[in-house]
Design an enzyme around this catalytic site. Structure first.
Site, short mmCIF file in Angstrom:
data_model
loop_
_atom_site.label_atom_id
_atom_site.label_comp_id
_atom_site.label_asym_id
_atom_site.label_seq_id
_atom_site.Cartn_x
_atom_site.Cartn_y
_atom_site.Cartn_z
N ASP A 28 30.41 -5.86 0.40
CA ASP A 28 29.21 -6.11 1.20
C ASP A 28 29.68 -6.27 2.66
O ASP A 28 30.85 -6.55 2.92
CB ASP A 28 28.49 -7.36 0.70
CG ASP A 28 27.03 -7.39 1.16
OD1 ASP A 28 26.66 -6.59 2.03
OD2 ASP A 28 26.26 -8.23 0.64
N GLU A 65 17.99 -12.41 4.30
CA GLU A 65 19.28 -13.08 4.09
C GLU A 65 19.27 -14.53 4.59
O GLU A 65 18.28 -15.24 4.47
CB GLU A 65 20.42 -12.26 4.70
CG GLU A 65 20.50 -10.85 4.09
CD GLU A 65 21.74 -10.10 4.49
OE1 GLU A 65 22.84 -10.65 4.39
OE2 GLU A 65 21.61 -8.93 4.89
C1 BGC Z 1 23.54 -7.43 2.33
C2 BGC Z 1 23.42 -6.32 1.31
C3 BGC Z 1 23.12 -5.03 1.98
C4 BGC Z 1 24.13 -4.76 3.05
C5 BGC Z 1 23.88 -3.49 3.82
C6 BGC Z 1 24.44 -7.06 3.44
O1 BGC Z 1 24.41 -8.03 4.42
O2 BGC Z 1 24.01 -8.60 1.70
O3 BGC Z 1 22.46 -6.65 0.35
O4 BGC Z 1 23.09 -4.00 1.05
O5 BGC Z 1 24.15 -5.81 3.97
O6 BGC Z 1 22.81 -3.59 4.64
C1 BGC Z 2 22.71 -5.63 9.13
C2 BGC Z 2 22.32 -5.84 7.73
C3 BGC Z 2 23.35 -6.67 7.10
C4 BGC Z 2 23.56 -7.96 7.87
C5 BGC Z 2 24.67 -8.76 7.32
C6 BGC Z 2 22.93 -6.94 9.81
O1 BGC Z 2 23.41 -6.73 11.08
O2 BGC Z 2 21.72 -4.91 9.79
O3 BGC Z 2 22.21 -4.62 7.05
O4 BGC Z 2 22.93 -6.94 5.83
O5 BGC Z 2 23.87 -7.68 9.17
O6 BGC Z 2 24.60 -10.07 7.74
#
Ligand code: BGC
Ligand code: BGC
Length: 847
Positions: free
Chosen positions: A332, A532
């Site tokens: 991730d 998130e």
């Molecule tokens: C998230 C994932 C996601 C990834 C890509 C991460 O921060 O935890 O669920 O697929 O970003 O965007």
């Molecule tokens: C991205 C997300 C990712 C996240 C992780 C963002 O900057 O756009 O896709 O999941 O960071 O914290």
């Protein structure tokens, strides 16, 4: 129900039974062999369910991989292990760097514009494909992954399905397969190969900001859905169209324990026993694997203190060996950088633990070089490198990528009419209807007669951003307006259309006022979008400025029947709202088809319901703001509405008044993210002025000075709601400190320090901003660099991406002084608010 659930969970056979049910209706392509249970060489593996069937490898594919591996250079092999984000990698880069994959993170889009049309996505997919093909050496096709987590939600015009929490309420696994199919088809239309879905988290603490990405707190529901979504996205094993013709690769995430972290902290520590990890948190994986999921994403969280990205036992022993998972494990978002002794730019330990592909959005270039060194110096063994590459190649071969033409020439590609087509939207609207849960319906206020005069109000009634939630066009789902959704209807539009067609009258009132007394008032309100960790909360109380509660109470006092439609990413304490409404509908985050709500709430002109409520809670509903861990089968306080609750139109249950005011501070703010409000530091934060040997704490005073710097109150929206800092020459600093915060998660994402400040370019002087994290943060940034080029003096919202303030995101783990503002000349700035917030638009560190 509760007792039965406990008994079921104690039998680890449960998952096998559910998974076998899924398999029974599919034809494996590759001969399945029944595998003995005796491969449990470690006794603790005994708590992990046994898969009823494992796939055997196809000898022709393996031989092809052997031949490829023999040709690939070490650079090409290491490149396969790396996935870069399109905000940080160009097609041009791929002519030199042999990367295996790219992704678009939630905020990344062609030309840095998340609202760009679908044509640009497809054109960019072609550009990457072609550039990769022009590289010298062995050609291995690229994989583009995207978070198509509730429909192809990054593309303007796509069908947006309800978030998983609502789908869980629908209790309909077959519908999940259909949703997966549509999502896949819409994704290939714009040229992507892979969806980072399904999320099979079993959220057990509703404070978690990702609760809405979880189908249920109940592992059984998650298990019954996981395989179905995978089959919808990829196609069923045995179907020649699997992974072709409008299908994409699916990845189940986040392995494992994401929904079980202590206090519901995103990316935190899951302290569950191994048995709980296996039976609750891993429940979706056997079902996903047996349905043929090709990729699994490692989770940000730790298990008992050890980060999953470096967890050999769980990644290799359990997932790959015990379960025989033969696809690959992707990381991730820089998650490998959180493993002990690792950084986003270097982490051999993750690969050695079993990770096969690093998600290295912005860190890929240095990571590529360092990984080459790690292979050269043996920190990554050749055997492990080859196994990781083999798995990635296996997935690419199975997905037919070596044979597929460029993205725009693939099945349905470029057929933009099919994005958000009426047929697709009809399925989403059906999903909305099935996801609604009726919590209260006193005096049978619902359904509302089709010929009634209905007042519709509330800030969620006509707001696509609120009804679609996070992971919609942008990462946080923020800044979305009606115009961004050409194929959609808002909840209000649904009421308007339905009532008009039935001879009723729908009146939309933004402020809730009315000229003609309505027969019924419907108030739509709830949580704003988040994704998130920004959605992590200290409790599950629903908070607002009181507008919607007042509206409900006013209608009630006027004797007008009230209906509350509540939008949220989790069950929440809403007792006062329940008391102020005659009917209460939990609608979760319905997505683009707001009209599904009117379908159920409005009866036909004969007064007969058009559709009844079928949704049942997939999460227990709290009776107190602190009851965030009510989970079916557990001991603990009683929920207000138990798991499985949900009325329908045959019910005659009347809900008596519930406890309205717990002994609880509803005004508390989250001081991990909010530092200054209305010009004053939020306790325990304080503001200190420092100059040479002087150091003075503002502590509630309205003015204070040290040599070269003074602070005083200033008016903005109301009296004294800003703090004016004025420097008079000579170095001095104003510091916000007083407790320690951990902003590593925020700095890894697109999160900014947001200053709502009065700034005049003519008097701003050389004010510079810095975080207090030691050497990694000691390069202050001029505040002037974050002002728009043509800014004039006045109140501005300045966003300073955390990434601009540090070179090492891990260094933000324990900041005591998260903000310091310093100057050396005559300079002025006035602060109204300082907090963290999502970075809107592309990350810019200065002009
Ligand atoms: C998230 C994932 C996601 C990834 C890509 C991460 O921060 O935890 O669920 O697929 O970003 O965007
Ligand atoms: C991205 C997300 C990712 C996240 C992780 C963002 O900057 O756009 O896709 O999941 O960071 O914290």
């Amino acid at each position: 129900m509760g007792g039965q659930m406990i008994r079921i969970l104690r039998r680890s056979a449960l998952l096998t039974v559910v998974a076998a049910g899924v398999l029974a209706c599919s034809q494996p392509a590759e001969t399945p062999t029944a595998t003995a249970t005796s491969d449990t060489k470690d006794s603790s593996l005994a708590v992990w369910p046994v898969l009823s069937q494992k796939r055997t490898l196809d000898p022709a594919t393996e031989a092809r991989i052997d031949a490829l591996l023999a040709k690939l250079t070490v650079e090409e092999k290491v490149g396969q292990l790396i996935q870069a984000d399109i905000a940080h990698v160009t097609p041009e880069d791929l002519k030199t760097y042999p990367l295996g994959s790219i992704l678009n993170g939630g905020n990344s889009a062609p030309e840095g514009n998340v609202r760009i049309g679908p044509e640009a996505w497809l054109a960019l997919a072609d550009a990457f494909y072609e550039a990769a093909g022009q590289r010298d050496g062995t050609h291995v096709p690229l994989l583009w992954g995207t978070d198509a987590v509730h429909g192809h939600n990054n593309a303007v015009g796509a069908t947006i399905f309800p978030h998983n929490i609502g789908l869980g309420a629908a209790r309909d696994p077959e519908l999940m397969a259909r949703i997966g199919e549509i999502t896949a088809l819409e994704t290939v239309i714009t040229g992507q190969d892979w969806s980072f879905a399904p999320t099979v988290a079993v959220a057990r603490n509703d404070r978690w900001g990702r609760t809405y990405e979880s189908y249920s707190e109940n592992p059984e529901i998650v298990a019954s859905y996981a395989g179905k979504i995978v089959e919808g996205l990829q196609g069923e094993i045995g179907d020649p169209r699997r992974l072709r013709d409008g299908h994409v690769i699916s990845s189940a995430k986040h392995f494992v324990g994401d929904g079980g972290t202590h206090d519901g902290i995103d990316q935190g520590d899951t302290r569950a026993s191994e048995q709980e990890l296996a039976e609750i948190h891993a429940a979706g994986y056997p079902s996903a694997i047996e349905a043929g999921v090709e990729i699994i994403m490692a989770s940000f969280n730790s298990w008992q203190g050890n980060k999953l990205h470096g967890h050999k036992y769980l990644l290799t022993d359990v997932l790959k060996e015990h379960w025989g998972f033969d696809g690959f494990i992707v990381g991730d978002w820089n998650g490998h950088g959180q493993v002990a002794d690792c950084m986003p730019t270097r982490c051999p330990a993750a690969i050695m633990a079993g990770l096969d592909m690093y998600m290295a959005p912005d860190s890929w270039q240095a990571l590529y070089r360092n990984t080459l060194d790690d292979v050269a110096n043996g920190a990554i063994t050749e055997v492990r490198l080859d196994d990781a590459v083999r798995r990635i190649l296996r997935v690419k071969i199975r997905a037919g990528l070596f044979a597929k033409p460029k993205p725009s020439e693939r099945y349905m590609a470029g057929d933009f009419k099919a994005l958000g087509s009426p047929a697709h939207r009809a399925v989403a609207r059906q999903a909305v209807r099935k996801s609604l849960v009726l919590l209260k319906n006193n005096d049978a206020v619902l359904p509302v007669a089709g010929d009634a005069r209905v007042l519709v109000t509330g800030d969620g009634a006509h707001d696509m951003g609120k009804q679609t939630g996070g992971w919609t066009l942008s990462w946080q789902g923020s800044g979305n307006s009606r115009e961004d959704f050409p194929n959609a209807n808002t909840i209000w539009e649904g009421f308007e259309e339905t009532l008009q067609s039935l001879g009723g009258e729908a009146v939309y009132s933004a402020d809730g006022s009315y000229d003609q007394r309505p027969d019924v008032a419907i108030v739509v309100f709830g949580e704003g979008p988040y994704a998130e960790f920004t959605g992590d909360r200290n409790d599950v109380a629903f908070r607002e400025d009181g507008t919607h509660l007042r509206l409900l109470e006013q209608y009630q006092a006027a004797g007008i029947p009230t209906v509350a439609v509540f939008l949220s990413g989790r069950p929440m304490w809403v007792n006062r709202y329940l008391n102020a409404s005659d009917a209460f509908v939990a609608a979760f985050l319905p997505g683009s088809e707001g009209g599904g709500i009117a379908d159920v709430l409005i009866a036909d002109s004969d007064g007969k319901a058009q559709h009844d409520f079928v949704g049942r809670l997939s999460f227990s509903w709290p009776n107190h703001p602190l009851h965030a861990t009510l989970n079916v089968g557990n001991d603990g306080p009683d929920p207000l509405f138990a798991f499985g609750y949900g009325l329908d139109y045959t019910a005659t249950t009347s809900l008596a008044a519930v406890e309205p005011l717990p002994d609880f501070d509803l005004t508390a703010v989250d001081t991990q993210q909010i530092l200054v409000v209305r010009g004053a530091p939020v306790r325990p934060w304080s503001v200190t002025l420092e100059s040479g040997d002087y150091s003075q704490d503002l502590s509630g005073r309205s003015r204070l000075s040290v040599p070269a710097l003074s602070a005083a109150r200033q008016d903005y929206r109301s009296q004294e709601d800003a703090l004016r800092l004025a420097w008079t020459g000579g170095h001095a600093t104003a510091i916000v400190g007083g407790q320690s915060v951990d902003w590593t998660r925020a700095a890894n994402g697109d999160v900014s320090l947001v200053l709502e400040a009065h700034v005049d370019p003519a008097t701003l002087g050389d004010v510079a901003l810095q975080l207090g994290c030691g050497d990694a943060c000691n390069s202050p940034r001029a505040v002037a660099d974050f002002l728009p080029a043509d800014a004039t003096g006045g109140w501005h919202t300045l966003q300073v991406p955390l990434k601009c303030l540090t070179s090492d995101t891990n260094a933000l783990a324990g900041m005591n002084e998260p903000v310091s503002l310093s100057a050396t000349r005559n300079s002025t700035i006035a602060l109204h608010a300082v907090h963290l917030g999502p970075t809107e638009g592309p990350v810019r560190c200065g002009k």
